[in-house]
Motif scaffolding. Structure first.
Motif, PDB file in Angstrom:
ATOM      1  N   ILE A  28      38.987  37.820  45.997  1.00  0.00           N
ATOM      2  CA  ILE A  28      39.508  36.520  45.557  1.00  0.00           C
ATOM      3  C   ILE A  28      38.397  35.483  45.429  1.00  0.00           C
ATOM      4  CG2 ILE A  28      41.091  34.640  46.152  1.00  0.00           C
ATOM      5  CD1 ILE A  28      42.888  36.722  47.484  1.00  0.00           C
ATOM      6  N   GLN A  29      37.622  35.279  46.516  1.00  0.00           N
ATOM      7  CA  GLN A  29      36.571  34.267  46.450  1.00  0.00           C
ATOM      8  C   GLN A  29      35.511  34.613  45.407  1.00  0.00           C
ATOM      9  OE1 GLN A  29      35.155  33.817  50.530  1.00  0.00           O
ATOM     10  NE2 GLN A  29      36.326  31.927  50.735  1.00  0.00           N
ATOM     11  N   SER A  30      35.183  35.896  45.277  1.00  0.00           N
ATOM     12  CA  SER A  30      34.179  36.311  44.290  1.00  0.00           C
ATOM     13  C   SER A  30      34.799  36.658  42.939  1.00  0.00           C
ATOM     14  CB  SER A  30      33.391  37.521  44.812  1.00  0.00           C
ATOM     15  OG  SER A  30      32.760  37.225  46.034  1.00  0.00           O
ATOM     16  N   ALA A  31      36.119  36.522  42.848  1.00  0.00           N
ATOM     17  CA  ALA A  31      36.861  36.786  41.599  1.00  0.00           C
ATOM     18  C   ALA A  31      36.683  38.205  41.085  1.00  0.00           C
ATOM     19  CB  ALA A  31      36.453  35.781  40.515  1.00  0.00           C
ATOM     20  N   ASN A  32      36.423  39.142  41.995  1.00  0.00           N
ATOM     21  CA  ASN A  32      36.322  40.553  41.612  1.00  0.00           C
ATOM     22  C   ASN A  32      37.665  41.220  41.920  1.00  0.00           C
ATOM     23  OD1 ASN A  32      35.490  43.145  40.996  1.00  0.00           O
ATOM     24  ND2 ASN A  32      33.475  42.886  41.959  1.00  0.00           N
ATOM     25  N   PHE A  33      38.642  40.951  41.066  1.00  0.00           N
ATOM     26  CA  PHE A  33      40.020  41.358  41.347  1.00  0.00           C
ATOM     27  C   PHE A  33      40.202  42.873  41.312  1.00  0.00           C
ATOM     28  CE2 PHE A  33      40.247  37.096  39.358  1.00  0.00           C
ATOM     29  CZ  PHE A  33      40.739  36.396  40.458  1.00  0.00           C
ATOM     30  N   SER A  34      39.393  43.564  40.539  1.00  0.00           N
ATOM     31  CA  SER A  34      39.512  45.022  40.459  1.00  0.00           C
ATOM     32  C   SER A  34      39.195  45.670  41.804  1.00  0.00           C
ATOM     33  CB  SER A  34      38.573  45.573  39.386  1.00  0.00           C
ATOM     34  OG  SER A  34      38.959  45.130  38.105  1.00  0.00           O
ATOM     35  N   ILE A  35      38.150  45.171  42.467  1.00  0.00           N
ATOM     36  CA  ILE A  35      37.784  45.715  43.783  1.00  0.00           C
ATOM     37  C   ILE A  35      38.867  45.387  44.803  1.00  0.00           C
ATOM     38  CG2 ILE A  35      36.198  45.382  45.732  1.00  0.00           C
ATOM     39  CD1 ILE A  35      33.906  45.488  43.841  1.00  0.00           C
TER      40      ILE A  35
ATOM     41  N   TYR B 257      53.207  46.584  39.174  1.00  0.00           N
ATOM     42  CA  TYR B 257      52.645  46.554  37.822  1.00  0.00           C
ATOM     43  C   TYR B 257      51.162  46.200  37.861  1.00  0.00           C
ATOM     44  CZ  TYR B 257      51.840  44.950  33.034  1.00  0.00           C
ATOM     45  OH  TYR B 257      51.325  44.746  31.772  1.00  0.00           O
ATOM     46  N   GLY B 258      50.771  45.410  38.863  1.00  0.00           N
ATOM     47  CA  GLY B 258      49.382  44.975  38.970  1.00  0.00           C
ATOM     48  C   GLY B 258      48.435  46.023  39.526  1.00  0.00           C
ATOM     49  N   ILE B 259      48.954  47.178  39.942  1.00  0.00           N
ATOM     50  CA  ILE B 259      48.075  48.231  40.476  1.00  0.00           C
ATOM     51  C   ILE B 259      47.061  48.700  39.438  1.00  0.00           C
ATOM     52  CG2 ILE B 259      48.074  50.648  41.256  1.00  0.00           C
ATOM     53  CD1 ILE B 259      50.642  50.084  42.749  1.00  0.00           C
ATOM     54  N   GLN B 260      47.426  48.591  38.166  1.00  0.00           N
ATOM     55  CA  GLN B 260      46.522  49.055  37.113  1.00  0.00           C
ATOM     56  C   GLN B 260      45.196  48.288  37.099  1.00  0.00           C
ATOM     57  OE1 GLN B 260      47.742  47.790  33.012  1.00  0.00           O
ATOM     58  NE2 GLN B 260      49.579  47.049  34.070  1.00  0.00           N
ATOM     59  N   ILE B 261      45.159  47.108  37.731  1.00  0.00           N
ATOM     60  CA  ILE B 261      43.903  46.348  37.800  1.00  0.00           C
ATOM     61  C   ILE B 261      42.819  47.171  38.487  1.00  0.00           C
ATOM     62  CG2 ILE B 261      42.804  44.305  38.818  1.00  0.00           C
ATOM     63  CD1 ILE B 261      45.427  42.824  38.509  1.00  0.00           C
ATOM     64  N   ALA B 262      43.230  47.996  39.451  1.00  0.00           N
ATOM     65  CA  ALA B 262      42.257  48.807  40.193  1.00  0.00           C
ATOM     66  C   ALA B 262      41.560  49.826  39.304  1.00  0.00           C
ATOM     67  CB  ALA B 262      42.950  49.517  41.354  1.00  0.00           C
TER      68      ALA B 262
ATOM     69  N   TYR C 229      38.899  44.406  34.948  1.00  0.00           N
ATOM     70  CA  TYR C 229      39.873  43.336  34.713  1.00  0.00           C
ATOM     71  C   TYR C 229      39.183  42.030  34.347  1.00  0.00           C
ATOM     72  CZ  TYR C 229      43.539  39.926  35.596  1.00  0.00           C
ATOM     73  OH  TYR C 229      44.433  38.899  35.483  1.00  0.00           O
ATOM     74  N   ASN C 230      39.695  41.422  33.298  1.00  0.00           N
ATOM     75  CA  ASN C 230      39.245  40.110  32.853  1.00  0.00           C
ATOM     76  C   ASN C 230      40.471  39.206  32.790  1.00  0.00           C
ATOM     77  OD1 ASN C 230      38.493  37.838  31.245  1.00  0.00           O
ATOM     78  ND2 ASN C 230      36.762  38.999  30.446  1.00  0.00           N
ATOM     79  N   MET C 231      40.467  38.164  33.592  1.00  0.00           N
ATOM     80  CA  MET C 231      41.665  37.312  33.680  1.00  0.00           C
ATOM     81  C   MET C 231      41.991  36.609  32.368  1.00  0.00           C
ATOM     82  SD  MET C 231      40.432  33.924  35.808  1.00  0.00           S
ATOM     83  CE  MET C 231      39.927  34.840  37.251  1.00  0.00           C
ATOM     84  N   PHE C 232      40.975  36.440  31.516  1.00  0.00           N
ATOM     85  CA  PHE C 232      41.220  35.772  30.239  1.00  0.00           C
ATOM     86  C   PHE C 232      41.848  36.722  29.212  1.00  0.00           C
ATOM     87  CE2 PHE C 232      37.597  33.580  32.219  1.00  0.00           C
ATOM     88  CZ  PHE C 232      38.145  32.311  32.348  1.00  0.00           C
TER      89      PHE C 232
ATOM     90  N   GLY D 123      43.694  39.463  30.258  1.00  0.00           N
ATOM     91  CA  GLY D 123      44.941  39.955  30.836  1.00  0.00           C
ATOM     92  C   GLY D 123      44.868  41.435  31.166  1.00  0.00           C
ATOM     93  N   MET D 124      45.899  41.923  31.849  1.00  0.00           N
ATOM     94  CA  MET D 124      45.905  43.324  32.278  1.00  0.00           C
ATOM     95  C   MET D 124      46.007  44.291  31.111  1.00  0.00           C
ATOM     96  SD  MET D 124      48.032  43.561  35.850  1.00  0.00           S
ATOM     97  CE  MET D 124      49.313  42.388  35.446  1.00  0.00           C
ATOM     98  N   SER D 125      46.809  43.948  30.123  1.00  0.00           N
ATOM     99  CA  SER D 125      47.054  44.892  29.026  1.00  0.00           C
ATOM    100  C   SER D 125      45.826  45.088  28.140  1.00  0.00           C
ATOM    101  CB  SER D 125      48.238  44.405  28.185  1.00  0.00           C
ATOM    102  OG  SER D 125      47.986  43.105  27.682  1.00  0.00           O
ATOM    103  N   LYS D 126      45.006  44.045  27.994  1.00  0.00           N
ATOM    104  CA  LYS D 126      43.851  44.134  27.097  1.00  0.00           C
ATOM    105  C   LYS D 126      42.550  44.497  27.812  1.00  0.00           C
ATOM    106  CE  LYS D 126      45.661  40.962  23.613  1.00  0.00           C
ATOM    107  NZ  LYS D 126      45.417  39.708  22.862  1.00  0.00           N
ATOM    108  N   SER D 127      42.543  44.429  29.145  1.00  0.00           N
ATOM    109  CA  SER D 127      41.335  44.799  29.886  1.00  0.00           C
ATOM    110  C   SER D 127      41.087  46.296  29.745  1.00  0.00           C
ATOM    111  CB  SER D 127      41.488  44.431  31.365  1.00  0.00           C
ATOM    112  OG  SER D 127      41.608  43.024  31.519  1.00  0.00           O
ATOM    113  N   PRO D 128      39.837  46.726  29.547  1.00  0.00           N
ATOM    114  CA  PRO D 128      39.545  48.152  29.305  1.00  0.00           C
ATOM    115  C   PRO D 128      39.605  48.983  30.589  1.00  0.00           C
ATOM    116  CG  PRO D 128      37.513  46.893  29.342  1.00  0.00           C
ATOM    117  CD  PRO D 128      38.620  45.893  29.466  1.00  0.00           C
TER     118      PRO D 128
END
Length: 322
Positions: A283-290, A56-61, A65-68, A70-75
């Motif tokens: 993770i360290q740079s919080a760039n979860f999409s990359i 389900y988290g593949i859509q982050i790519a 993605y904005n962790m605040f 969430g996945m459903s509301k991130s554009p």
């Protein structure tokens, strides 16, 4: 005549059994094998939760993605994440490093357990054989954090081995500081850690070889090397083919622990791989999409290698994994 009647009766009995089995529903088989089904509950739940559920988290790519939010509301970002990683020179460097290190593991590390298993199988003194197997298995149970500490203590410029070399009048060897020497150290340490454990499957396959083949080879006057080449290796060839396919399928996948605990700043040009890149950038740079995009790219390439190697293996007449 009696034989024909007996065969006809047997055929009738088989047809009756088949018809009875067709009438039995699913619940009959579940009730009959309830213990086996219960044993499957935990493995199936694990696979569904941590392998399929995480998809389900593949859509982050494909999103900013904005962790605040969430996945459903991130554009959605129109593949901008993939464009960014494919435009990065560092990405191609970590892909190259991953392929080089995994390729060396395949060339050097894959034959090692086969050779080791053959040597163990040829031992005639059983007590020595058991002790040898136990000693060879032990490195597998050490974590890479411990192995990294051992390697640093032994092979660092001020480590034990270099201290002995300098006391003997030699020069310090750059096991962990020179890029090419580090690649060799990384490969050999991996062989040491995994070769003993890898012998288990090959030794199990060797126990299934018909002993009469060895006896026939003895009668023909074959020596040990001839028996290994003409009996042992053909006997374990299906196992070798399957494990080779699986390793080729993981050619782009690399564990995080091993490179992370063995690398240092002096060898990052060759020591930085996909898993450490995802950890650092994603993770360290919080760039979860990359991080998700690189992981998805890695999985797709692994799937292509797996399907291709399985197809080639079956075309060559060997056994595939399906």
């Amino acid at each position: 005549m009696k034989l024909m009647e007996g065969s006809i009766d047997l055929n009738k009995k088989n047809e009756i059994r088949k018809s009875l089995n067709k009438n039995k529903g699913v619940f009959y088989y579940i009730k009959r094998d309830i213990i086996l089904y219960l044993m499957l509950v935990l493995p199936v739940a694990y696979i569904l939760t941590f392998k399929y559920g995480s998809m389900y988290g593949i859509q982050i790519a494909f999103k900013d993605y904005n962790m605040f939010e969430g996945m459903s509301k991130s554009p959605w970002n129109n593949f901008e994440t993939f464009k960014e990683i494919f435009a990065s020179q560092q990405f191609y460097q970590v892909v190259r490093n991953t392929l080089v290190l995994n390729g060396l593991d395949l060339i050097v590390g894959f034959p090692a357990p086969i050779i080791l298993a053959i040597l163990i199988n040829e031992l005639r003194f059983k007590k020595f054989k058991r002790v040898s197997q136990t000693i060879l298995y032990l490195p597998h149970f050490l974590s890479w954090v411990i192995i990294g500490g051992i390697v640093a203590q032994l092979l660092a410029p001020t480590g034990m081995l270099n201290s002995l070399i300098t006391r003997s009048g030699g020069d310090v060897l750059p096991f962990l500081t020179n890029k090419f020497a580090w690649v060799g150290t990384y490969t050999l340490v991996g062989v040491w850690q995994s070769a003993g454990w890898g012998t288990i499957l090959y030794l199990a396959a060797m126990t299934g070889i018909d002993k009469e083949l060895y006896e026939a080879a003895d009668i023909d006057g074959a020596g040990r090397l001839r028996k290994i080449w003409h009996v042992t290796l053909p006997g374990i060839k299906p196992t070798i083919a399957i494990l080779l396919i699986l390793q080729l399928g993981n050619i782009m996948a690399i564990n995080f622990d091993r490179p992370f605990n063995l690398q240092n700043n002096l060898v990052m040009d060759y020591g930085d791989v996909i898993s450490t890149y995802v950890y650092r950038v994603g993770i360290q740079s919080a760039n979860f999409s990359i991080g998700a995009a690189v992981g998805l790219f890695q999985s797709v390439i692994c799937l292509v290698f797996l399907l291709s190697s399985n197809f080639i293996s079956k075309k060559m007449g060997e056994q595939g994994i399906w």
